[in-house]
Design a protein around this motif. Structure first.
Motif, mmCIF file in Angstrom:
data_model
loop_
_atom_site.group_PDB
_atom_site.id
_atom_site.type_symbol
_atom_site.label_atom_id
_atom_site.label_comp_id
_atom_site.label_asym_id
_atom_site.label_seq_id
_atom_site.Cartn_x
_atom_site.Cartn_y
_atom_site.Cartn_z
ATOM 1 N N ALA A 273 28.502 -23.845 -7.475
ATOM 2 C CA ALA A 273 28.267 -25.002 -8.358
ATOM 3 C C ALA A 273 29.568 -25.480 -8.990
ATOM 4 C CB ALA A 273 27.258 -24.637 -9.446
ATOM 5 N N GLY A 274 29.911 -26.748 -8.750
ATOM 6 C CA GLY A 274 31.084 -27.355 -9.371
ATOM 7 C C GLY A 274 32.418 -26.809 -8.917
ATOM 8 N N LYS A 275 32.443 -26.026 -7.846
ATOM 9 C CA LYS A 275 33.676 -25.337 -7.458
ATOM 10 C C LYS A 275 34.564 -26.128 -6.502
ATOM 11 C CE LYS A 275 33.361 -21.329 -9.620
ATOM 12 N NZ LYS A 275 32.087 -21.483 -10.333
ATOM 13 N N ILE A 276 34.051 -27.203 -5.895
ATOM 14 C CA ILE A 276 34.826 -27.916 -4.872
ATOM 15 C C ILE A 276 35.156 -29.315 -5.392
ATOM 16 C CG2 ILE A 276 34.926 -28.605 -2.463
ATOM 17 C CD1 ILE A 276 32.581 -26.721 -1.926
ATOM 18 N N SER A 277 36.413 -29.579 -5.619
ATOM 19 C CA SER A 277 36.835 -30.904 -6.078
ATOM 20 C C SER A 277 37.013 -31.838 -4.878
ATOM 21 C CB SER A 277 38.152 -30.810 -6.846
ATOM 22 O OG SER A 277 39.206 -30.450 -5.965
ATOM 23 N N ASP A 278 37.168 -33.132 -5.152
ATOM 24 C CA ASP A 278 37.468 -34.079 -4.072
ATOM 25 C C ASP A 278 38.715 -33.646 -3.306
ATOM 26 O OD1 ASP A 278 35.373 -35.471 -5.218
ATOM 27 O OD2 ASP A 278 36.492 -37.330 -5.520
ATOM 28 N N ASP A 279 39.755 -33.235 -4.043
ATOM 29 C CA ASP A 279 41.004 -32.814 -3.392
ATOM 30 C C ASP A 279 40.814 -31.543 -2.572
ATOM 31 O OD1 ASP A 279 42.479 -34.953 -4.294
ATOM 32 O OD2 ASP A 279 43.260 -33.895 -6.062
ATOM 33 N N ASP A 280 40.007 -30.601 -3.079
ATOM 34 C CA ASP A 280 39.717 -29.379 -2.321
ATOM 35 C C ASP A 280 39.095 -29.739 -0.968
ATOM 36 O OD1 ASP A 280 40.587 -27.572 -4.280
ATOM 37 O OD2 ASP A 280 38.613 -27.495 -5.238
ATOM 38 N N MET A 281 38.124 -30.650 -1.005
ATOM 39 C CA MET A 281 37.428 -31.004 0.232
ATOM 40 C C MET A 281 38.359 -31.731 1.184
ATOM 41 S SD MET A 281 34.390 -30.321 1.334
ATOM 42 C CE MET A 281 34.964 -29.949 3.013
ATOM 43 N N ARG A 282 39.207 -32.603 0.653
ATOM 44 C CA ARG A 282 40.178 -33.291 1.518
ATOM 45 C C ARG A 282 41.108 -32.289 2.187
ATOM 46 N NH1 ARG A 282 40.866 -36.737 -3.113
ATOM 47 N NH2 ARG A 282 39.536 -38.565 -2.913
ATOM 48 N N ARG A 283 41.572 -31.290 1.426
ATOM 49 C CA ARG A 283 42.496 -30.302 1.997
ATOM 50 C C ARG A 283 41.825 -29.502 3.110
ATOM 51 N NH1 ARG A 283 44.647 -30.053 -3.389
ATOM 52 N NH2 ARG A 283 43.054 -28.548 -4.013
ATOM 53 N N MET A 284 40.576 -29.099 2.895
ATOM 54 C CA MET A 284 39.885 -28.336 3.931
ATOM 55 C C MET A 284 39.617 -29.198 5.154
ATOM 56 S SD MET A 284 37.296 -25.647 2.021
ATOM 57 C CE MET A 284 36.599 -26.733 0.760
#
Length: 311
Positions: A273-284
């Motif tokens: 919950a709430g652990k993945i930011s927009d930037d996190d997802m872009r990086r992955m």
């Protein structure tokens, strides 16, 4: 190799019908799994693009790490419709979804409301109508991104969709199958902004959109906000200044029957919950699409960085 682009409008309905029929055959032929036939296994599904693969793998690893259950991966199940049918039929137990997509494409409701309102409406309807529920939002909003080439944005001084509408009559657009048909897709967007293109939009697979834009086969596309290739390919996301799109918070759709039998799955999924930011997802996404890294490794590194691999 240049993307293979389908001729628009006339052939689109026929192609979509064939695509769905083929996908439905696949769904209904693969063995029924889940709680009924594999009481100690959880089946994770996903749609057929990179972010969904990453999220499906994320769900699988968090459950494997924090429960004693076995996980089966059933990824690349075409689009929203196929995943929804698969989970309703019990072929899968969990899959990643977006609240705005659930609201408009599945529930056929108007794309209105803030993120809290949309989440509440979708969760209530899913529990009442489908015996499904939503996990907590993962933390990022994967809204549609209306993209043009960075060179065009700089040359024409464009920042917003309302500005780009004046140039659209000289442009060609490229969209995915679902975007052409959805209530929150092309027709409503065109009406909101007064968009008229040089020719009917070209319909193509999601994975081909960015490359087609870069190679100047189209001039505007509907991609995803968390696409890892936006910066790498020098693309520019136009501001949705009419606020046409609803929120698309990423969530897990889960079978209530499965959660009743395995409450430990909910506890594991709640850790995200709430652990993945927009930037996190872009990086992955970029690690998989741009650097061609193994999604399993990318997800494991993300979980390790956030101290979620420990029992």
């Amino acid at each position: 190799m240049a993307p293979t682009i389908q001729s628009p409008t006339q052939s689109m309905r026929h192609r979509v019908a064939l695509f769905f029929c083929a996908s439905l055959v696949t769904i209904f032929l693969f063995p029924i799994s889940g709680c009924a036939s594999h009481p100690n296994a959880i089946v994770i599904g996903s749609k057929n693009f990179t972010e969904q693969l990453v999220l499906g793998e994320l769900f699988a690893q968090i459950i494997e790490t924090h429960t004693h259950l076995r996980v089966e991966r059933r990824f690349y199940l075409a689009g929203t419709f196929i995943c929804q049918q698969a989970i309703l039929a019990g072929r899968i137990d969990i899959y990643p979804e977006y609240t705005g997509t659930a609201l408009t494409a599945v529930l056929k409701q108007s794309p209105e409301g803030n993120k809290q309102e949309v989440y509440a409406r979708v969760r209530e309807a899913y529990e009442k109508e489908f015996n499904l529920t939503l996990g907590p939002p993962l933390g990022f909003n994967d809204t549609f991104a209306i993209e043009i080439r960075g060179d065009d944005a700089r040359r024409l001084h464009l920042t917003a969709l309302s500005q780009a509408a004046a140039y659209a009559p000289h442009w060609r657009a490229g969209f995915g199958y679902e975007f052409m048909e959805r209530a929150d897709g092309y027709k409503g967007l065109a009406a909101s902004y007064g968009l008229h293109f040089a020719e009917p939009p070209r319909v193509m697979d999601l994975g081909l959109l960015s490359r087609a834009l870069v190679q100047k086969q189209v001039d505007l596309i509907a991609g995803n906000n968390t696409d890892g290739l936006i910066s790498a390919l020098d693309l520019f996301v136009l501001e949705d200044d009419h606020h046409y799109f609803p929120p698309y918070e990423a969530v897990a759709v889960m079978r209530l029957e499965m959660l009743t039998a395995h409450p430990e799955v909910k506890r594991a999924m709640d850790l995200l919950a709430g652990k993945i930011s927009d930037d996190d997802m872009r990086r992955m996404n970029y690690a998989v699409d741009g650097q061609h890294r193994d999604p399993v490794t990318v997800v494991r590194e993300f979980l390790a960085t956030h101290n979620m691999l420990r029992q």
